[in-house]
Design a protein around this motif. Structure first.
Motif, PDB file in Angstrom:
ATOM      1  N   PRO A  97      33.162  39.220  51.440  1.00 10.84           N
ATOM      2  CA  PRO A  97      33.699  39.163  52.817  1.00 10.84           C
ATOM      3  C   PRO A  97      35.007  38.380  52.926  1.00 10.84           C
ATOM      4  O   PRO A  97      35.843  38.690  53.775  1.00 10.84           O
ATOM      5  CB  PRO A  97      32.568  38.478  53.587  1.00 10.84           C
ATOM      6  CG  PRO A  97      31.337  38.764  52.808  1.00 10.84           C
ATOM      7  CD  PRO A  97      31.766  38.785  51.376  1.00 10.84           C
ATOM      8  N   SER A  98      35.179  37.388  52.075  1.00  9.16           N
ATOM      9  CA  SER A  98      36.366  36.544  52.158  1.00  9.16           C
ATOM     10  C   SER A  98      37.528  37.044  51.309  1.00  9.16           C
ATOM     11  O   SER A  98      38.544  36.374  51.187  1.00  9.16           O
ATOM     12  CB  SER A  98      36.013  35.117  51.715  1.00  9.16           C
ATOM     13  OG  SER A  98      35.497  35.135  50.386  1.00  9.16           O
ATOM     14  N   SER A  99      37.375  38.208  50.732  1.00 13.76           N
ATOM     15  CA  SER A  99      38.389  38.703  49.799  1.00 13.76           C
ATOM     16  C   SER A  99      38.815  40.119  50.178  1.00 13.76           C
ATOM     17  O   SER A  99      38.124  40.838  50.901  1.00 13.76           O
ATOM     18  CB  SER A  99      37.826  38.698  48.372  1.00 13.76           C
ATOM     19  OG  SER A  99      38.746  39.261  47.453  1.00 13.76           O
ATOM     20  N   SER A 100      39.976  40.525  49.675  1.00 17.66           N
ATOM     21  CA  SER A 100      40.446  41.901  49.866  1.00 17.66           C
ATOM     22  C   SER A 100      40.562  42.634  48.533  1.00 17.66           C
ATOM     23  O   SER A 100      40.991  43.786  48.509  1.00 17.66           O
ATOM     24  CB  SER A 100      41.801  41.895  50.573  1.00 17.66           C
ATOM     25  OG  SER A 100      42.754  41.176  49.803  1.00 17.66           O
ATOM     26  N   SER A 101      40.205  41.965  47.456  1.00 13.23           N
ATOM     27  CA  SER A 101      40.278  42.586  46.139  1.00 13.23           C
ATOM     28  C   SER A 101      38.893  42.618  45.509  1.00 13.23           C
ATOM     29  O   SER A 101      38.018  41.808  45.842  1.00 13.23           O
ATOM     30  CB  SER A 101      41.257  41.831  45.244  1.00 13.23           C
ATOM     31  OG  SER A 101      40.844  40.482  45.106  1.00 13.23           O
ATOM     32  N   PRO A 102      38.684  43.529  44.585  1.00 13.83           N
ATOM     33  CA  PRO A 102      37.338  43.704  44.036  1.00 13.83           C
ATOM     34  C   PRO A 102      36.950  42.615  43.033  1.00 13.83           C
ATOM     35  O   PRO A 102      37.794  42.034  42.354  1.00 13.83           O
ATOM     36  CB  PRO A 102      37.406  45.067  43.351  1.00 13.83           C
ATOM     37  CG  PRO A 102      38.845  45.263  43.039  1.00 13.83           C
ATOM     38  CD  PRO A 102      39.608  44.570  44.107  1.00 13.83           C
ATOM     39  N   SER A 103      35.641  42.368  42.973  1.00 10.17           N
ATOM     40  CA  SER A 103      35.041  41.546  41.935  1.00 10.17           C
ATOM     41  C   SER A 103      34.159  42.446  41.091  1.00 10.17           C
ATOM     42  O   SER A 103      33.512  43.367  41.614  1.00 10.17           O
ATOM     43  CB  SER A 103      34.210  40.423  42.549  1.00 10.17           C
ATOM     44  OG  SER A 103      35.011  39.555  43.320  1.00 10.17           O
ATOM     45  N   PHE A 104      34.113  42.192  39.780  1.00 11.41           N
ATOM     46  CA  PHE A 104      33.397  43.070  38.862  1.00 11.41           C
ATOM     47  C   PHE A 104      32.242  42.325  38.207  1.00 11.41           C
ATOM     48  O   PHE A 104      32.360  41.155  37.831  1.00 11.41           O
ATOM     49  CB  PHE A 104      34.357  43.597  37.784  1.00 11.41           C
ATOM     50  CG  PHE A 104      35.532  44.355  38.344  1.00 11.41           C
ATOM     51  CD1 PHE A 104      35.396  45.669  38.738  1.00 11.41           C
ATOM     52  CD2 PHE A 104      36.767  43.734  38.489  1.00 11.41           C
ATOM     53  CE1 PHE A 104      36.474  46.375  39.258  1.00 11.41           C
ATOM     54  CE2 PHE A 104      37.842  44.420  39.019  1.00 11.41           C
ATOM     55  CZ  PHE A 104      37.700  45.744  39.404  1.00 11.41           C
ATOM     56  N   TYR A 105      31.120  43.028  38.083  1.00 12.29           N
ATOM     57  CA  TYR A 105      29.918  42.467  37.495  1.00 12.29           C
ATOM     58  C   TYR A 105      29.344  43.486  36.507  1.00 12.29           C
ATOM     59  O   TYR A 105      29.457  44.689  36.709  1.00 12.29           O
ATOM     60  CB  TYR A 105      28.874  42.141  38.557  1.00 12.29           C
ATOM     61  CG  TYR A 105      29.396  41.294  39.695  1.00 12.29           C
ATOM     62  CD1 TYR A 105      29.391  39.911  39.609  1.00 12.29           C
ATOM     63  CD2 TYR A 105      29.910  41.885  40.858  1.00 12.29           C
ATOM     64  CE1 TYR A 105      29.878  39.121  40.651  1.00 12.29           C
ATOM     65  CE2 TYR A 105      30.401  41.110  41.896  1.00 12.29           C
ATOM     66  CZ  TYR A 105      30.380  39.726  41.789  1.00 12.29           C
ATOM     67  OH  TYR A 105      30.868  38.960  42.815  1.00 12.29           O
ATOM     68  N   THR A 106      28.727  42.972  35.464  1.00  8.99           N
ATOM     69  CA  THR A 106      28.158  43.853  34.446  1.00  8.99           C
ATOM     70  C   THR A 106      26.658  43.699  34.402  1.00  8.99           C
ATOM     71  O   THR A 106      26.126  42.585  34.417  1.00  8.99           O
ATOM     72  CB  THR A 106      28.753  43.538  33.063  1.00  8.99           C
ATOM     73  OG1 THR A 106      30.154  43.768  33.093  1.00  8.99           O
ATOM     74  CG2 THR A 106      28.123  44.438  31.996  1.00  8.99           C
ATOM     75  N   CYS A 107      25.978  44.835  34.347  1.00 11.75           N
ATOM     76  CA  CYS A 107      24.520  44.874  34.240  1.00 11.75           C
ATOM     77  C   CYS A 107      24.161  45.582  32.941  1.00 11.75           C
ATOM     78  O   CYS A 107      24.612  46.704  32.709  1.00 11.75           O
ATOM     79  CB  CYS A 107      23.923  45.597  35.443  1.00 11.75           C
ATOM     80  SG  CYS A 107      22.119  45.740  35.414  1.00 11.75           S
ATOM     81  N   LEU A 108      23.376  44.936  32.109  1.00 11.55           N
ATOM     82  CA  LEU A 108      22.893  45.535  30.873  1.00 11.55           C
ATOM     83  C   LEU A 108      21.477  46.036  31.125  1.00 11.55           C
ATOM     84  O   LEU A 108      20.569  45.267  31.436  1.00 11.55           O
ATOM     85  CB  LEU A 108      22.905  44.522  29.742  1.00 11.55           C
ATOM     86  CG  LEU A 108      22.780  45.082  28.317  1.00 11.55           C
ATOM     87  CD1 LEU A 108      23.990  45.960  27.988  1.00 11.55           C
ATOM     88  CD2 LEU A 108      22.654  43.950  27.305  1.00 11.55           C
ATOM     89  N   VAL A 109      21.302  47.354  31.007  1.00  9.05           N
ATOM     90  CA  VAL A 109      20.028  47.968  31.370  1.00  9.05           C
ATOM     91  C   VAL A 109      18.964  47.603  30.335  1.00  9.05           C
ATOM     92  O   VAL A 109      19.188  47.761  29.125  1.00  9.05           O
ATOM     93  CB  VAL A 109      20.163  49.499  31.480  1.00  9.05           C
ATOM     94  CG1 VAL A 109      18.817  50.141  31.832  1.00  9.05           C
ATOM     95  CG2 VAL A 109      21.212  49.858  32.527  1.00  9.05           C
ATOM     96  N   PRO A 110      17.791  47.124  30.784  1.00  6.48           N
ATOM     97  CA  PRO A 110      16.731  46.747  29.835  1.00  6.48           C
ATOM     98  C   PRO A 110      15.981  47.961  29.308  1.00  6.48           C
ATOM     99  O   PRO A 110      16.253  49.105  29.693  1.00  6.48           O
ATOM    100  CB  PRO A 110      15.819  45.858  30.681  1.00  6.48           C
ATOM    101  CG  PRO A 110      15.987  46.385  32.075  1.00  6.48           C
ATOM    102  CD  PRO A 110      17.425  46.813  32.170  1.00  6.48           C
ATOM    103  N   ALA A 111      15.008  47.703  28.440  1.00  3.12           N
ATOM    104  CA  ALA A 111      14.259  48.787  27.794  1.00  3.12           C
ATOM    105  C   ALA A 111      13.501  49.630  28.795  1.00  3.12           C
ATOM    106  O   ALA A 111      13.247  50.813  28.552  1.00  3.12           O
ATOM    107  CB  ALA A 111      13.299  48.198  26.759  1.00  3.12           C
TER     108      ALA A 111
END
Length: 775
Positions: A745-759
């Motif tokens: 909400p406080s930003s106008s640019s994207p933040s990136f997150y990584t999810c590693l899919v489990p078994a």
């Protein structure tokens, strides 16, 4: 006329009055005259159509206006069907030479509780003989015959010819209109988005519409080459007005939903078949009549396909099936059609020396397999085998369900998932029985369909007239159809334009298939000058890839060894090959038809849209290509209900294939919209992803590096838990790395997150913890 009456009053009074007003202020309004069977149809108190002549052909023409077809009376009857309770305004007609009773019955069904639908009927209680007029593009029976009301200007969209009506017609009706055997549904509309769809509703393979310039009428009836009509034969046409009041796409959707419900057919889903669900490899370009190692069109294809399989695995491209095209049974270069269609050494000794089943075992992947039109020399037509084949003009067609059961039982053994039934228009036109026998074409499709269902084999139709698509309502295993022309050197610049055909196909529960493409601009067949793709290169693979994803249908690149762009291909799928899809195929925006038909403002090229909905939120995809001038895509162009005052705030960015993480985020303004640049080539393709601002002020921009950044194949659900917590239920394969983009909400640019899919293949990603935990 008098003010509108309730349909129930009409039912009670029809015995004593000549005129009857049936319908309501909303929807279709029928003004029926029982004294002569004529009627008019209105929308919003404005007459759109008037009925005209009624006629049929049996040895000679019999016509009400000439006294050779006499009205013996009209009655009203109550009943019900899948659309609800109806009042049926039925008229009986007799010829002046008739000695065996009534020969023709016509009727209109009105639905008091659903005024947005009308059904028209023709019934032949005693049958007819010598009916053919020798022309399959004109009906031999006519009811209704509709005239556009004087002063009424209606735009139209008509599906015509092969590839599910790909050669569309549009304009002010009847400009440019051609109907007949190759014709299909018609949508009529005015400048206020009042829209209806008119089509056949039963007896699909014999029901046609055609415009008669001499009477200025759109005539509906039995296809004109039929020689004999059996007793009690019946056909129906349906008219559906869109309750949505938003134009062509949503009206087709309402029309299609009614027909799917009537016939009890389930809409195809992403899980319907391997071909719909997963990334596939096609042999329709590089290896099309090209074994790849000799200057001939025939040879051992086992080696190149195994080599390609090893090559694609080295690039981690997860192909999950192989489409083997017509070369596999020698259509063009040996037999000029289908001679045999099975895993037989007699048929395959050059192309598959060890057999299809052996190759299937090596690949550990199923097939989709091409089938064209049958040649008269087919050994299956040997009477000793007991299959019923009709042979005409050097061609053949099975009329035997046991034959199809044999074919599909055999094919199940060598790994067949889907049959691609191709060259359907040619099969119809090279034979006489397909157009002069009332049941012949219907029986072909139904026998094939029932046998396919018995063996869990799916059907793709190709080079199919709209009547085939209509008849797919009766074929549960039909899941998709080619939606545009072949991807061949002379047509690659147009083959991608499938959004219009997708409207029709998706309305009837079928996925569109764009056809294959090269994934690089350097791929080229150089060793074999006899190959159809010799020296061809694809200048704009990105456009084909984006369109393939937007189609929501099958995706099958067709590169050779060394010619694949793995990065581009994987923008369409998960690590396990599961295709990422929008909720529906992309369609042309409705301003397209107002512009092309009525001359109103609209895009000067292709502008499409689709969407994905998760819970209460909807993300949109906007695509533009080959625009001769800039187009401003505004809120009303979305093909879902849109209210500027109540819809959530939106942001958007243009997808950059060269650097998907480069997201130039813009706030969406419904008045100025999204500016889609112009471009003169089909390489000028632009894909915009539009995201809603969630209730806590966050924005989920989607998965980075995928054309369909938000899909149900990746995110099972999205939940806003608190001011800083959004939880995504992520789906994928073990150890798959999924990169997600959000805006705080406080930003106008994207933040990136990584999810590693489990078994387990499922994980919950939380923005508050920035972690993925097994689901």
């Amino acid at each position: 006329h008098a003010p509108i009456m309730l349909a129930s009053l009409c039912l009670a009074l029809i015995a004593s009055v000549a005129l009857c007003f049936c319908g309501s202020v909303d929807g279709l309004f029928l003004d029926f005259n029982k004294s002569d069977g004529s009627f008019s149809i209105s929308i919003d108190s404005q007459v759109w159509f008037n009925s005209s002549l009624t006629k049929l052909h049996s040895t000679s023409w019999r016509e009400n206006s000439k006294g050779t077809l006499k009205l013996t009376g009209c009655v009203v009857e109550a009943g019900s069907d899948s659309f609800g309770s109806f009042e049926r305004y039925a008229c009986e007609w007799a010829t002046t030479t008739s000695s065996s009773g009534i020969q023709f019955q016509t009727a209109v069904r009105v639905y008091p509780e659903d005024s947005y639908v009308l059904v028209f009927e023709q019934t032949f209680p005693t049958g007819l003989y010598n009916t053919s007029i020798g022309d399959y593009d004109s009906p031999l029976s006519v009811f209704p015959a509709l005239q556009i009301a004087p002063g009424r200007k209606l735009g139209y969209l008509h599906y015509y010819d092969f590839f599910a009506g790909y050669r569309i017609q549009t304009g002010i009706f009847p400009q440019n209109y051609i109907g007949g055997l190759k014709g299909g549904p018609i949508s009529f509309f005015d400048s206020n988005y009042n829209t209806l769809v008119l089509s056949s509703m039963s007896s699909f393979t014999t029901s046609i519409m055609q415009y008669d310039n001499s009477s200025n009428t759109l005539n509906m009836g039995v296809q004109g080459r039929i020689k004999t009509i059996p007793s009690n034969y019946k056909l129906e046409f349906v008219m559906v007005e869109g309750k949505c009041k938003r134009g062509v796409s949503c009206t087709f959707s309402e029309w299609g939903n009614r027909l799917l419900s009537k016939y009890g057919k389930s809409r195809a889903t992403p899980e319907s078949s391997t071909v719909i669900q997963y990334l596939g490899y096609s042999t329709t370009a590089y290896y099309f009549y090209n074994p790849g190692y000799i200057n001939e069109t025939d040879g051992d294809y086992e080696r190149p396909l195994l080599d390609f399989n090893s090559y694609s695995q080295s690039l981690d491209i997860p192909y999950r099936y192989y489409l083997i095209d017509s070369w596999w049974y020698g259509e063009y270069n040996i037999y000029n059609g289908v001679w045999m269609w099975e895993d037989s050494h007699v048929l395959l000794k050059e192309r598959f020396p060890l057999g299809l089943e052996w190759l299937h075992d090596q690949l550990q992947l199923p097939y989709a397999a091409h089938m064209g039109k049958w040649v008269s020399t087919t050994p299956y037509a040997d009477p000793k085998l007991g299959y019923n084949f009709t042979i005409e003009n050097g061609w053949a067609l099975p009329q035997s369900e046991t034959f199809w059961e044999y074919i599909f039982a055999n094919a199940s053994g060598w790994g067949l998932d889907t049959i691609k039934q191709d060259h359907m228009n040619e099969q119809i036109e090279v034979m006489n029985s397909t157009t002069n026998d009332v049941y012949f074409m219907h029986d072909w499709l139904m026998q094939q369909g029932r046998a396919a269902q018995l063996h869990n084999i799916h059907i793709e139709y190709c080079m199919d007239y709209p009547i085939i698509i209509m008849n797919s309502l009766l074929v549960p295993t039909s899941t998709h159809s080619r939606a545009g022309g072949d991807y061949v050197p002379k047509n690659s610049r147009n083959n991608w334009k499938i959004a219009t055909t997708s409207i029709f196909l998706w309305a009837l529960g079928l996925y569109p298939d764009k056809d294959t493409f090269y994934s690089t601009s350097t791929e080229k067949v150089t060793i074999n000058p006899f190959a159809p793709f010799y020296n061809f290169t694809e200048p704009y693979p990105l456009t084909h890839a984006i369109v393939s994803s937007l189609s929501a249908g099958p995706i099958t690149p067709s590169d050779g060894v060394g010619g694949s762009n793995a990065s581009l291909i994987m923008m369409m799928a998960r690590q396990d090959g599961l295709l990422l899809k929008p909720d529906s195929p992309a369609f042309n925006i409705d301003r397209t038809w107002l512009s092309r038909s009525l001359g109103l403002p609209g895009p000067s090229g292709e502008v499409w849209t689709s969407h994905t909905t998760l819970g209460q939120y909807t993300w949109y995809y906007v695509f533009g290509c080959e625009l001769s001038s800039t187009y401003h895509f505004v809120g009303s162009d979305f093909l879902v209900p849109w209210d500027e005052s109540s819809s959530p705030s939106l942001v958007y960015y243009e997808y950059e294939a060269a650097n998907p993480a480069n997201m130039d985020i813009q706030k969406y303004n419904g008045q100025t919209g999204i500016t889609i640049p112009s471009g003169t080539t089909y390489g000028a393709a632009h894909l915009f992803i539009v995201s809603p601002v969630l209730s806590n002020g966050w924005v989920f921009l989607g998965e980075v590096g995928k054309f369909i950044a938000i899909s149900r194949q990746r995110a099972a659900s999205l939940s806003v838990i608190g001011p800083d917590d959004i939880q995504l239920d992520i789906i994928g394969s073990y150890n798959e790395r999924v990169t997600l983009a959000f805006i705080r909400p406080s930003s106008s640019s994207p933040s990136f997150y990584t999810c590693l899919v489990p078994a387990s293949g499922r994980a919950i990603f939380s923005t508050s913890t920035q972690q993925c935990t097994p689901a």
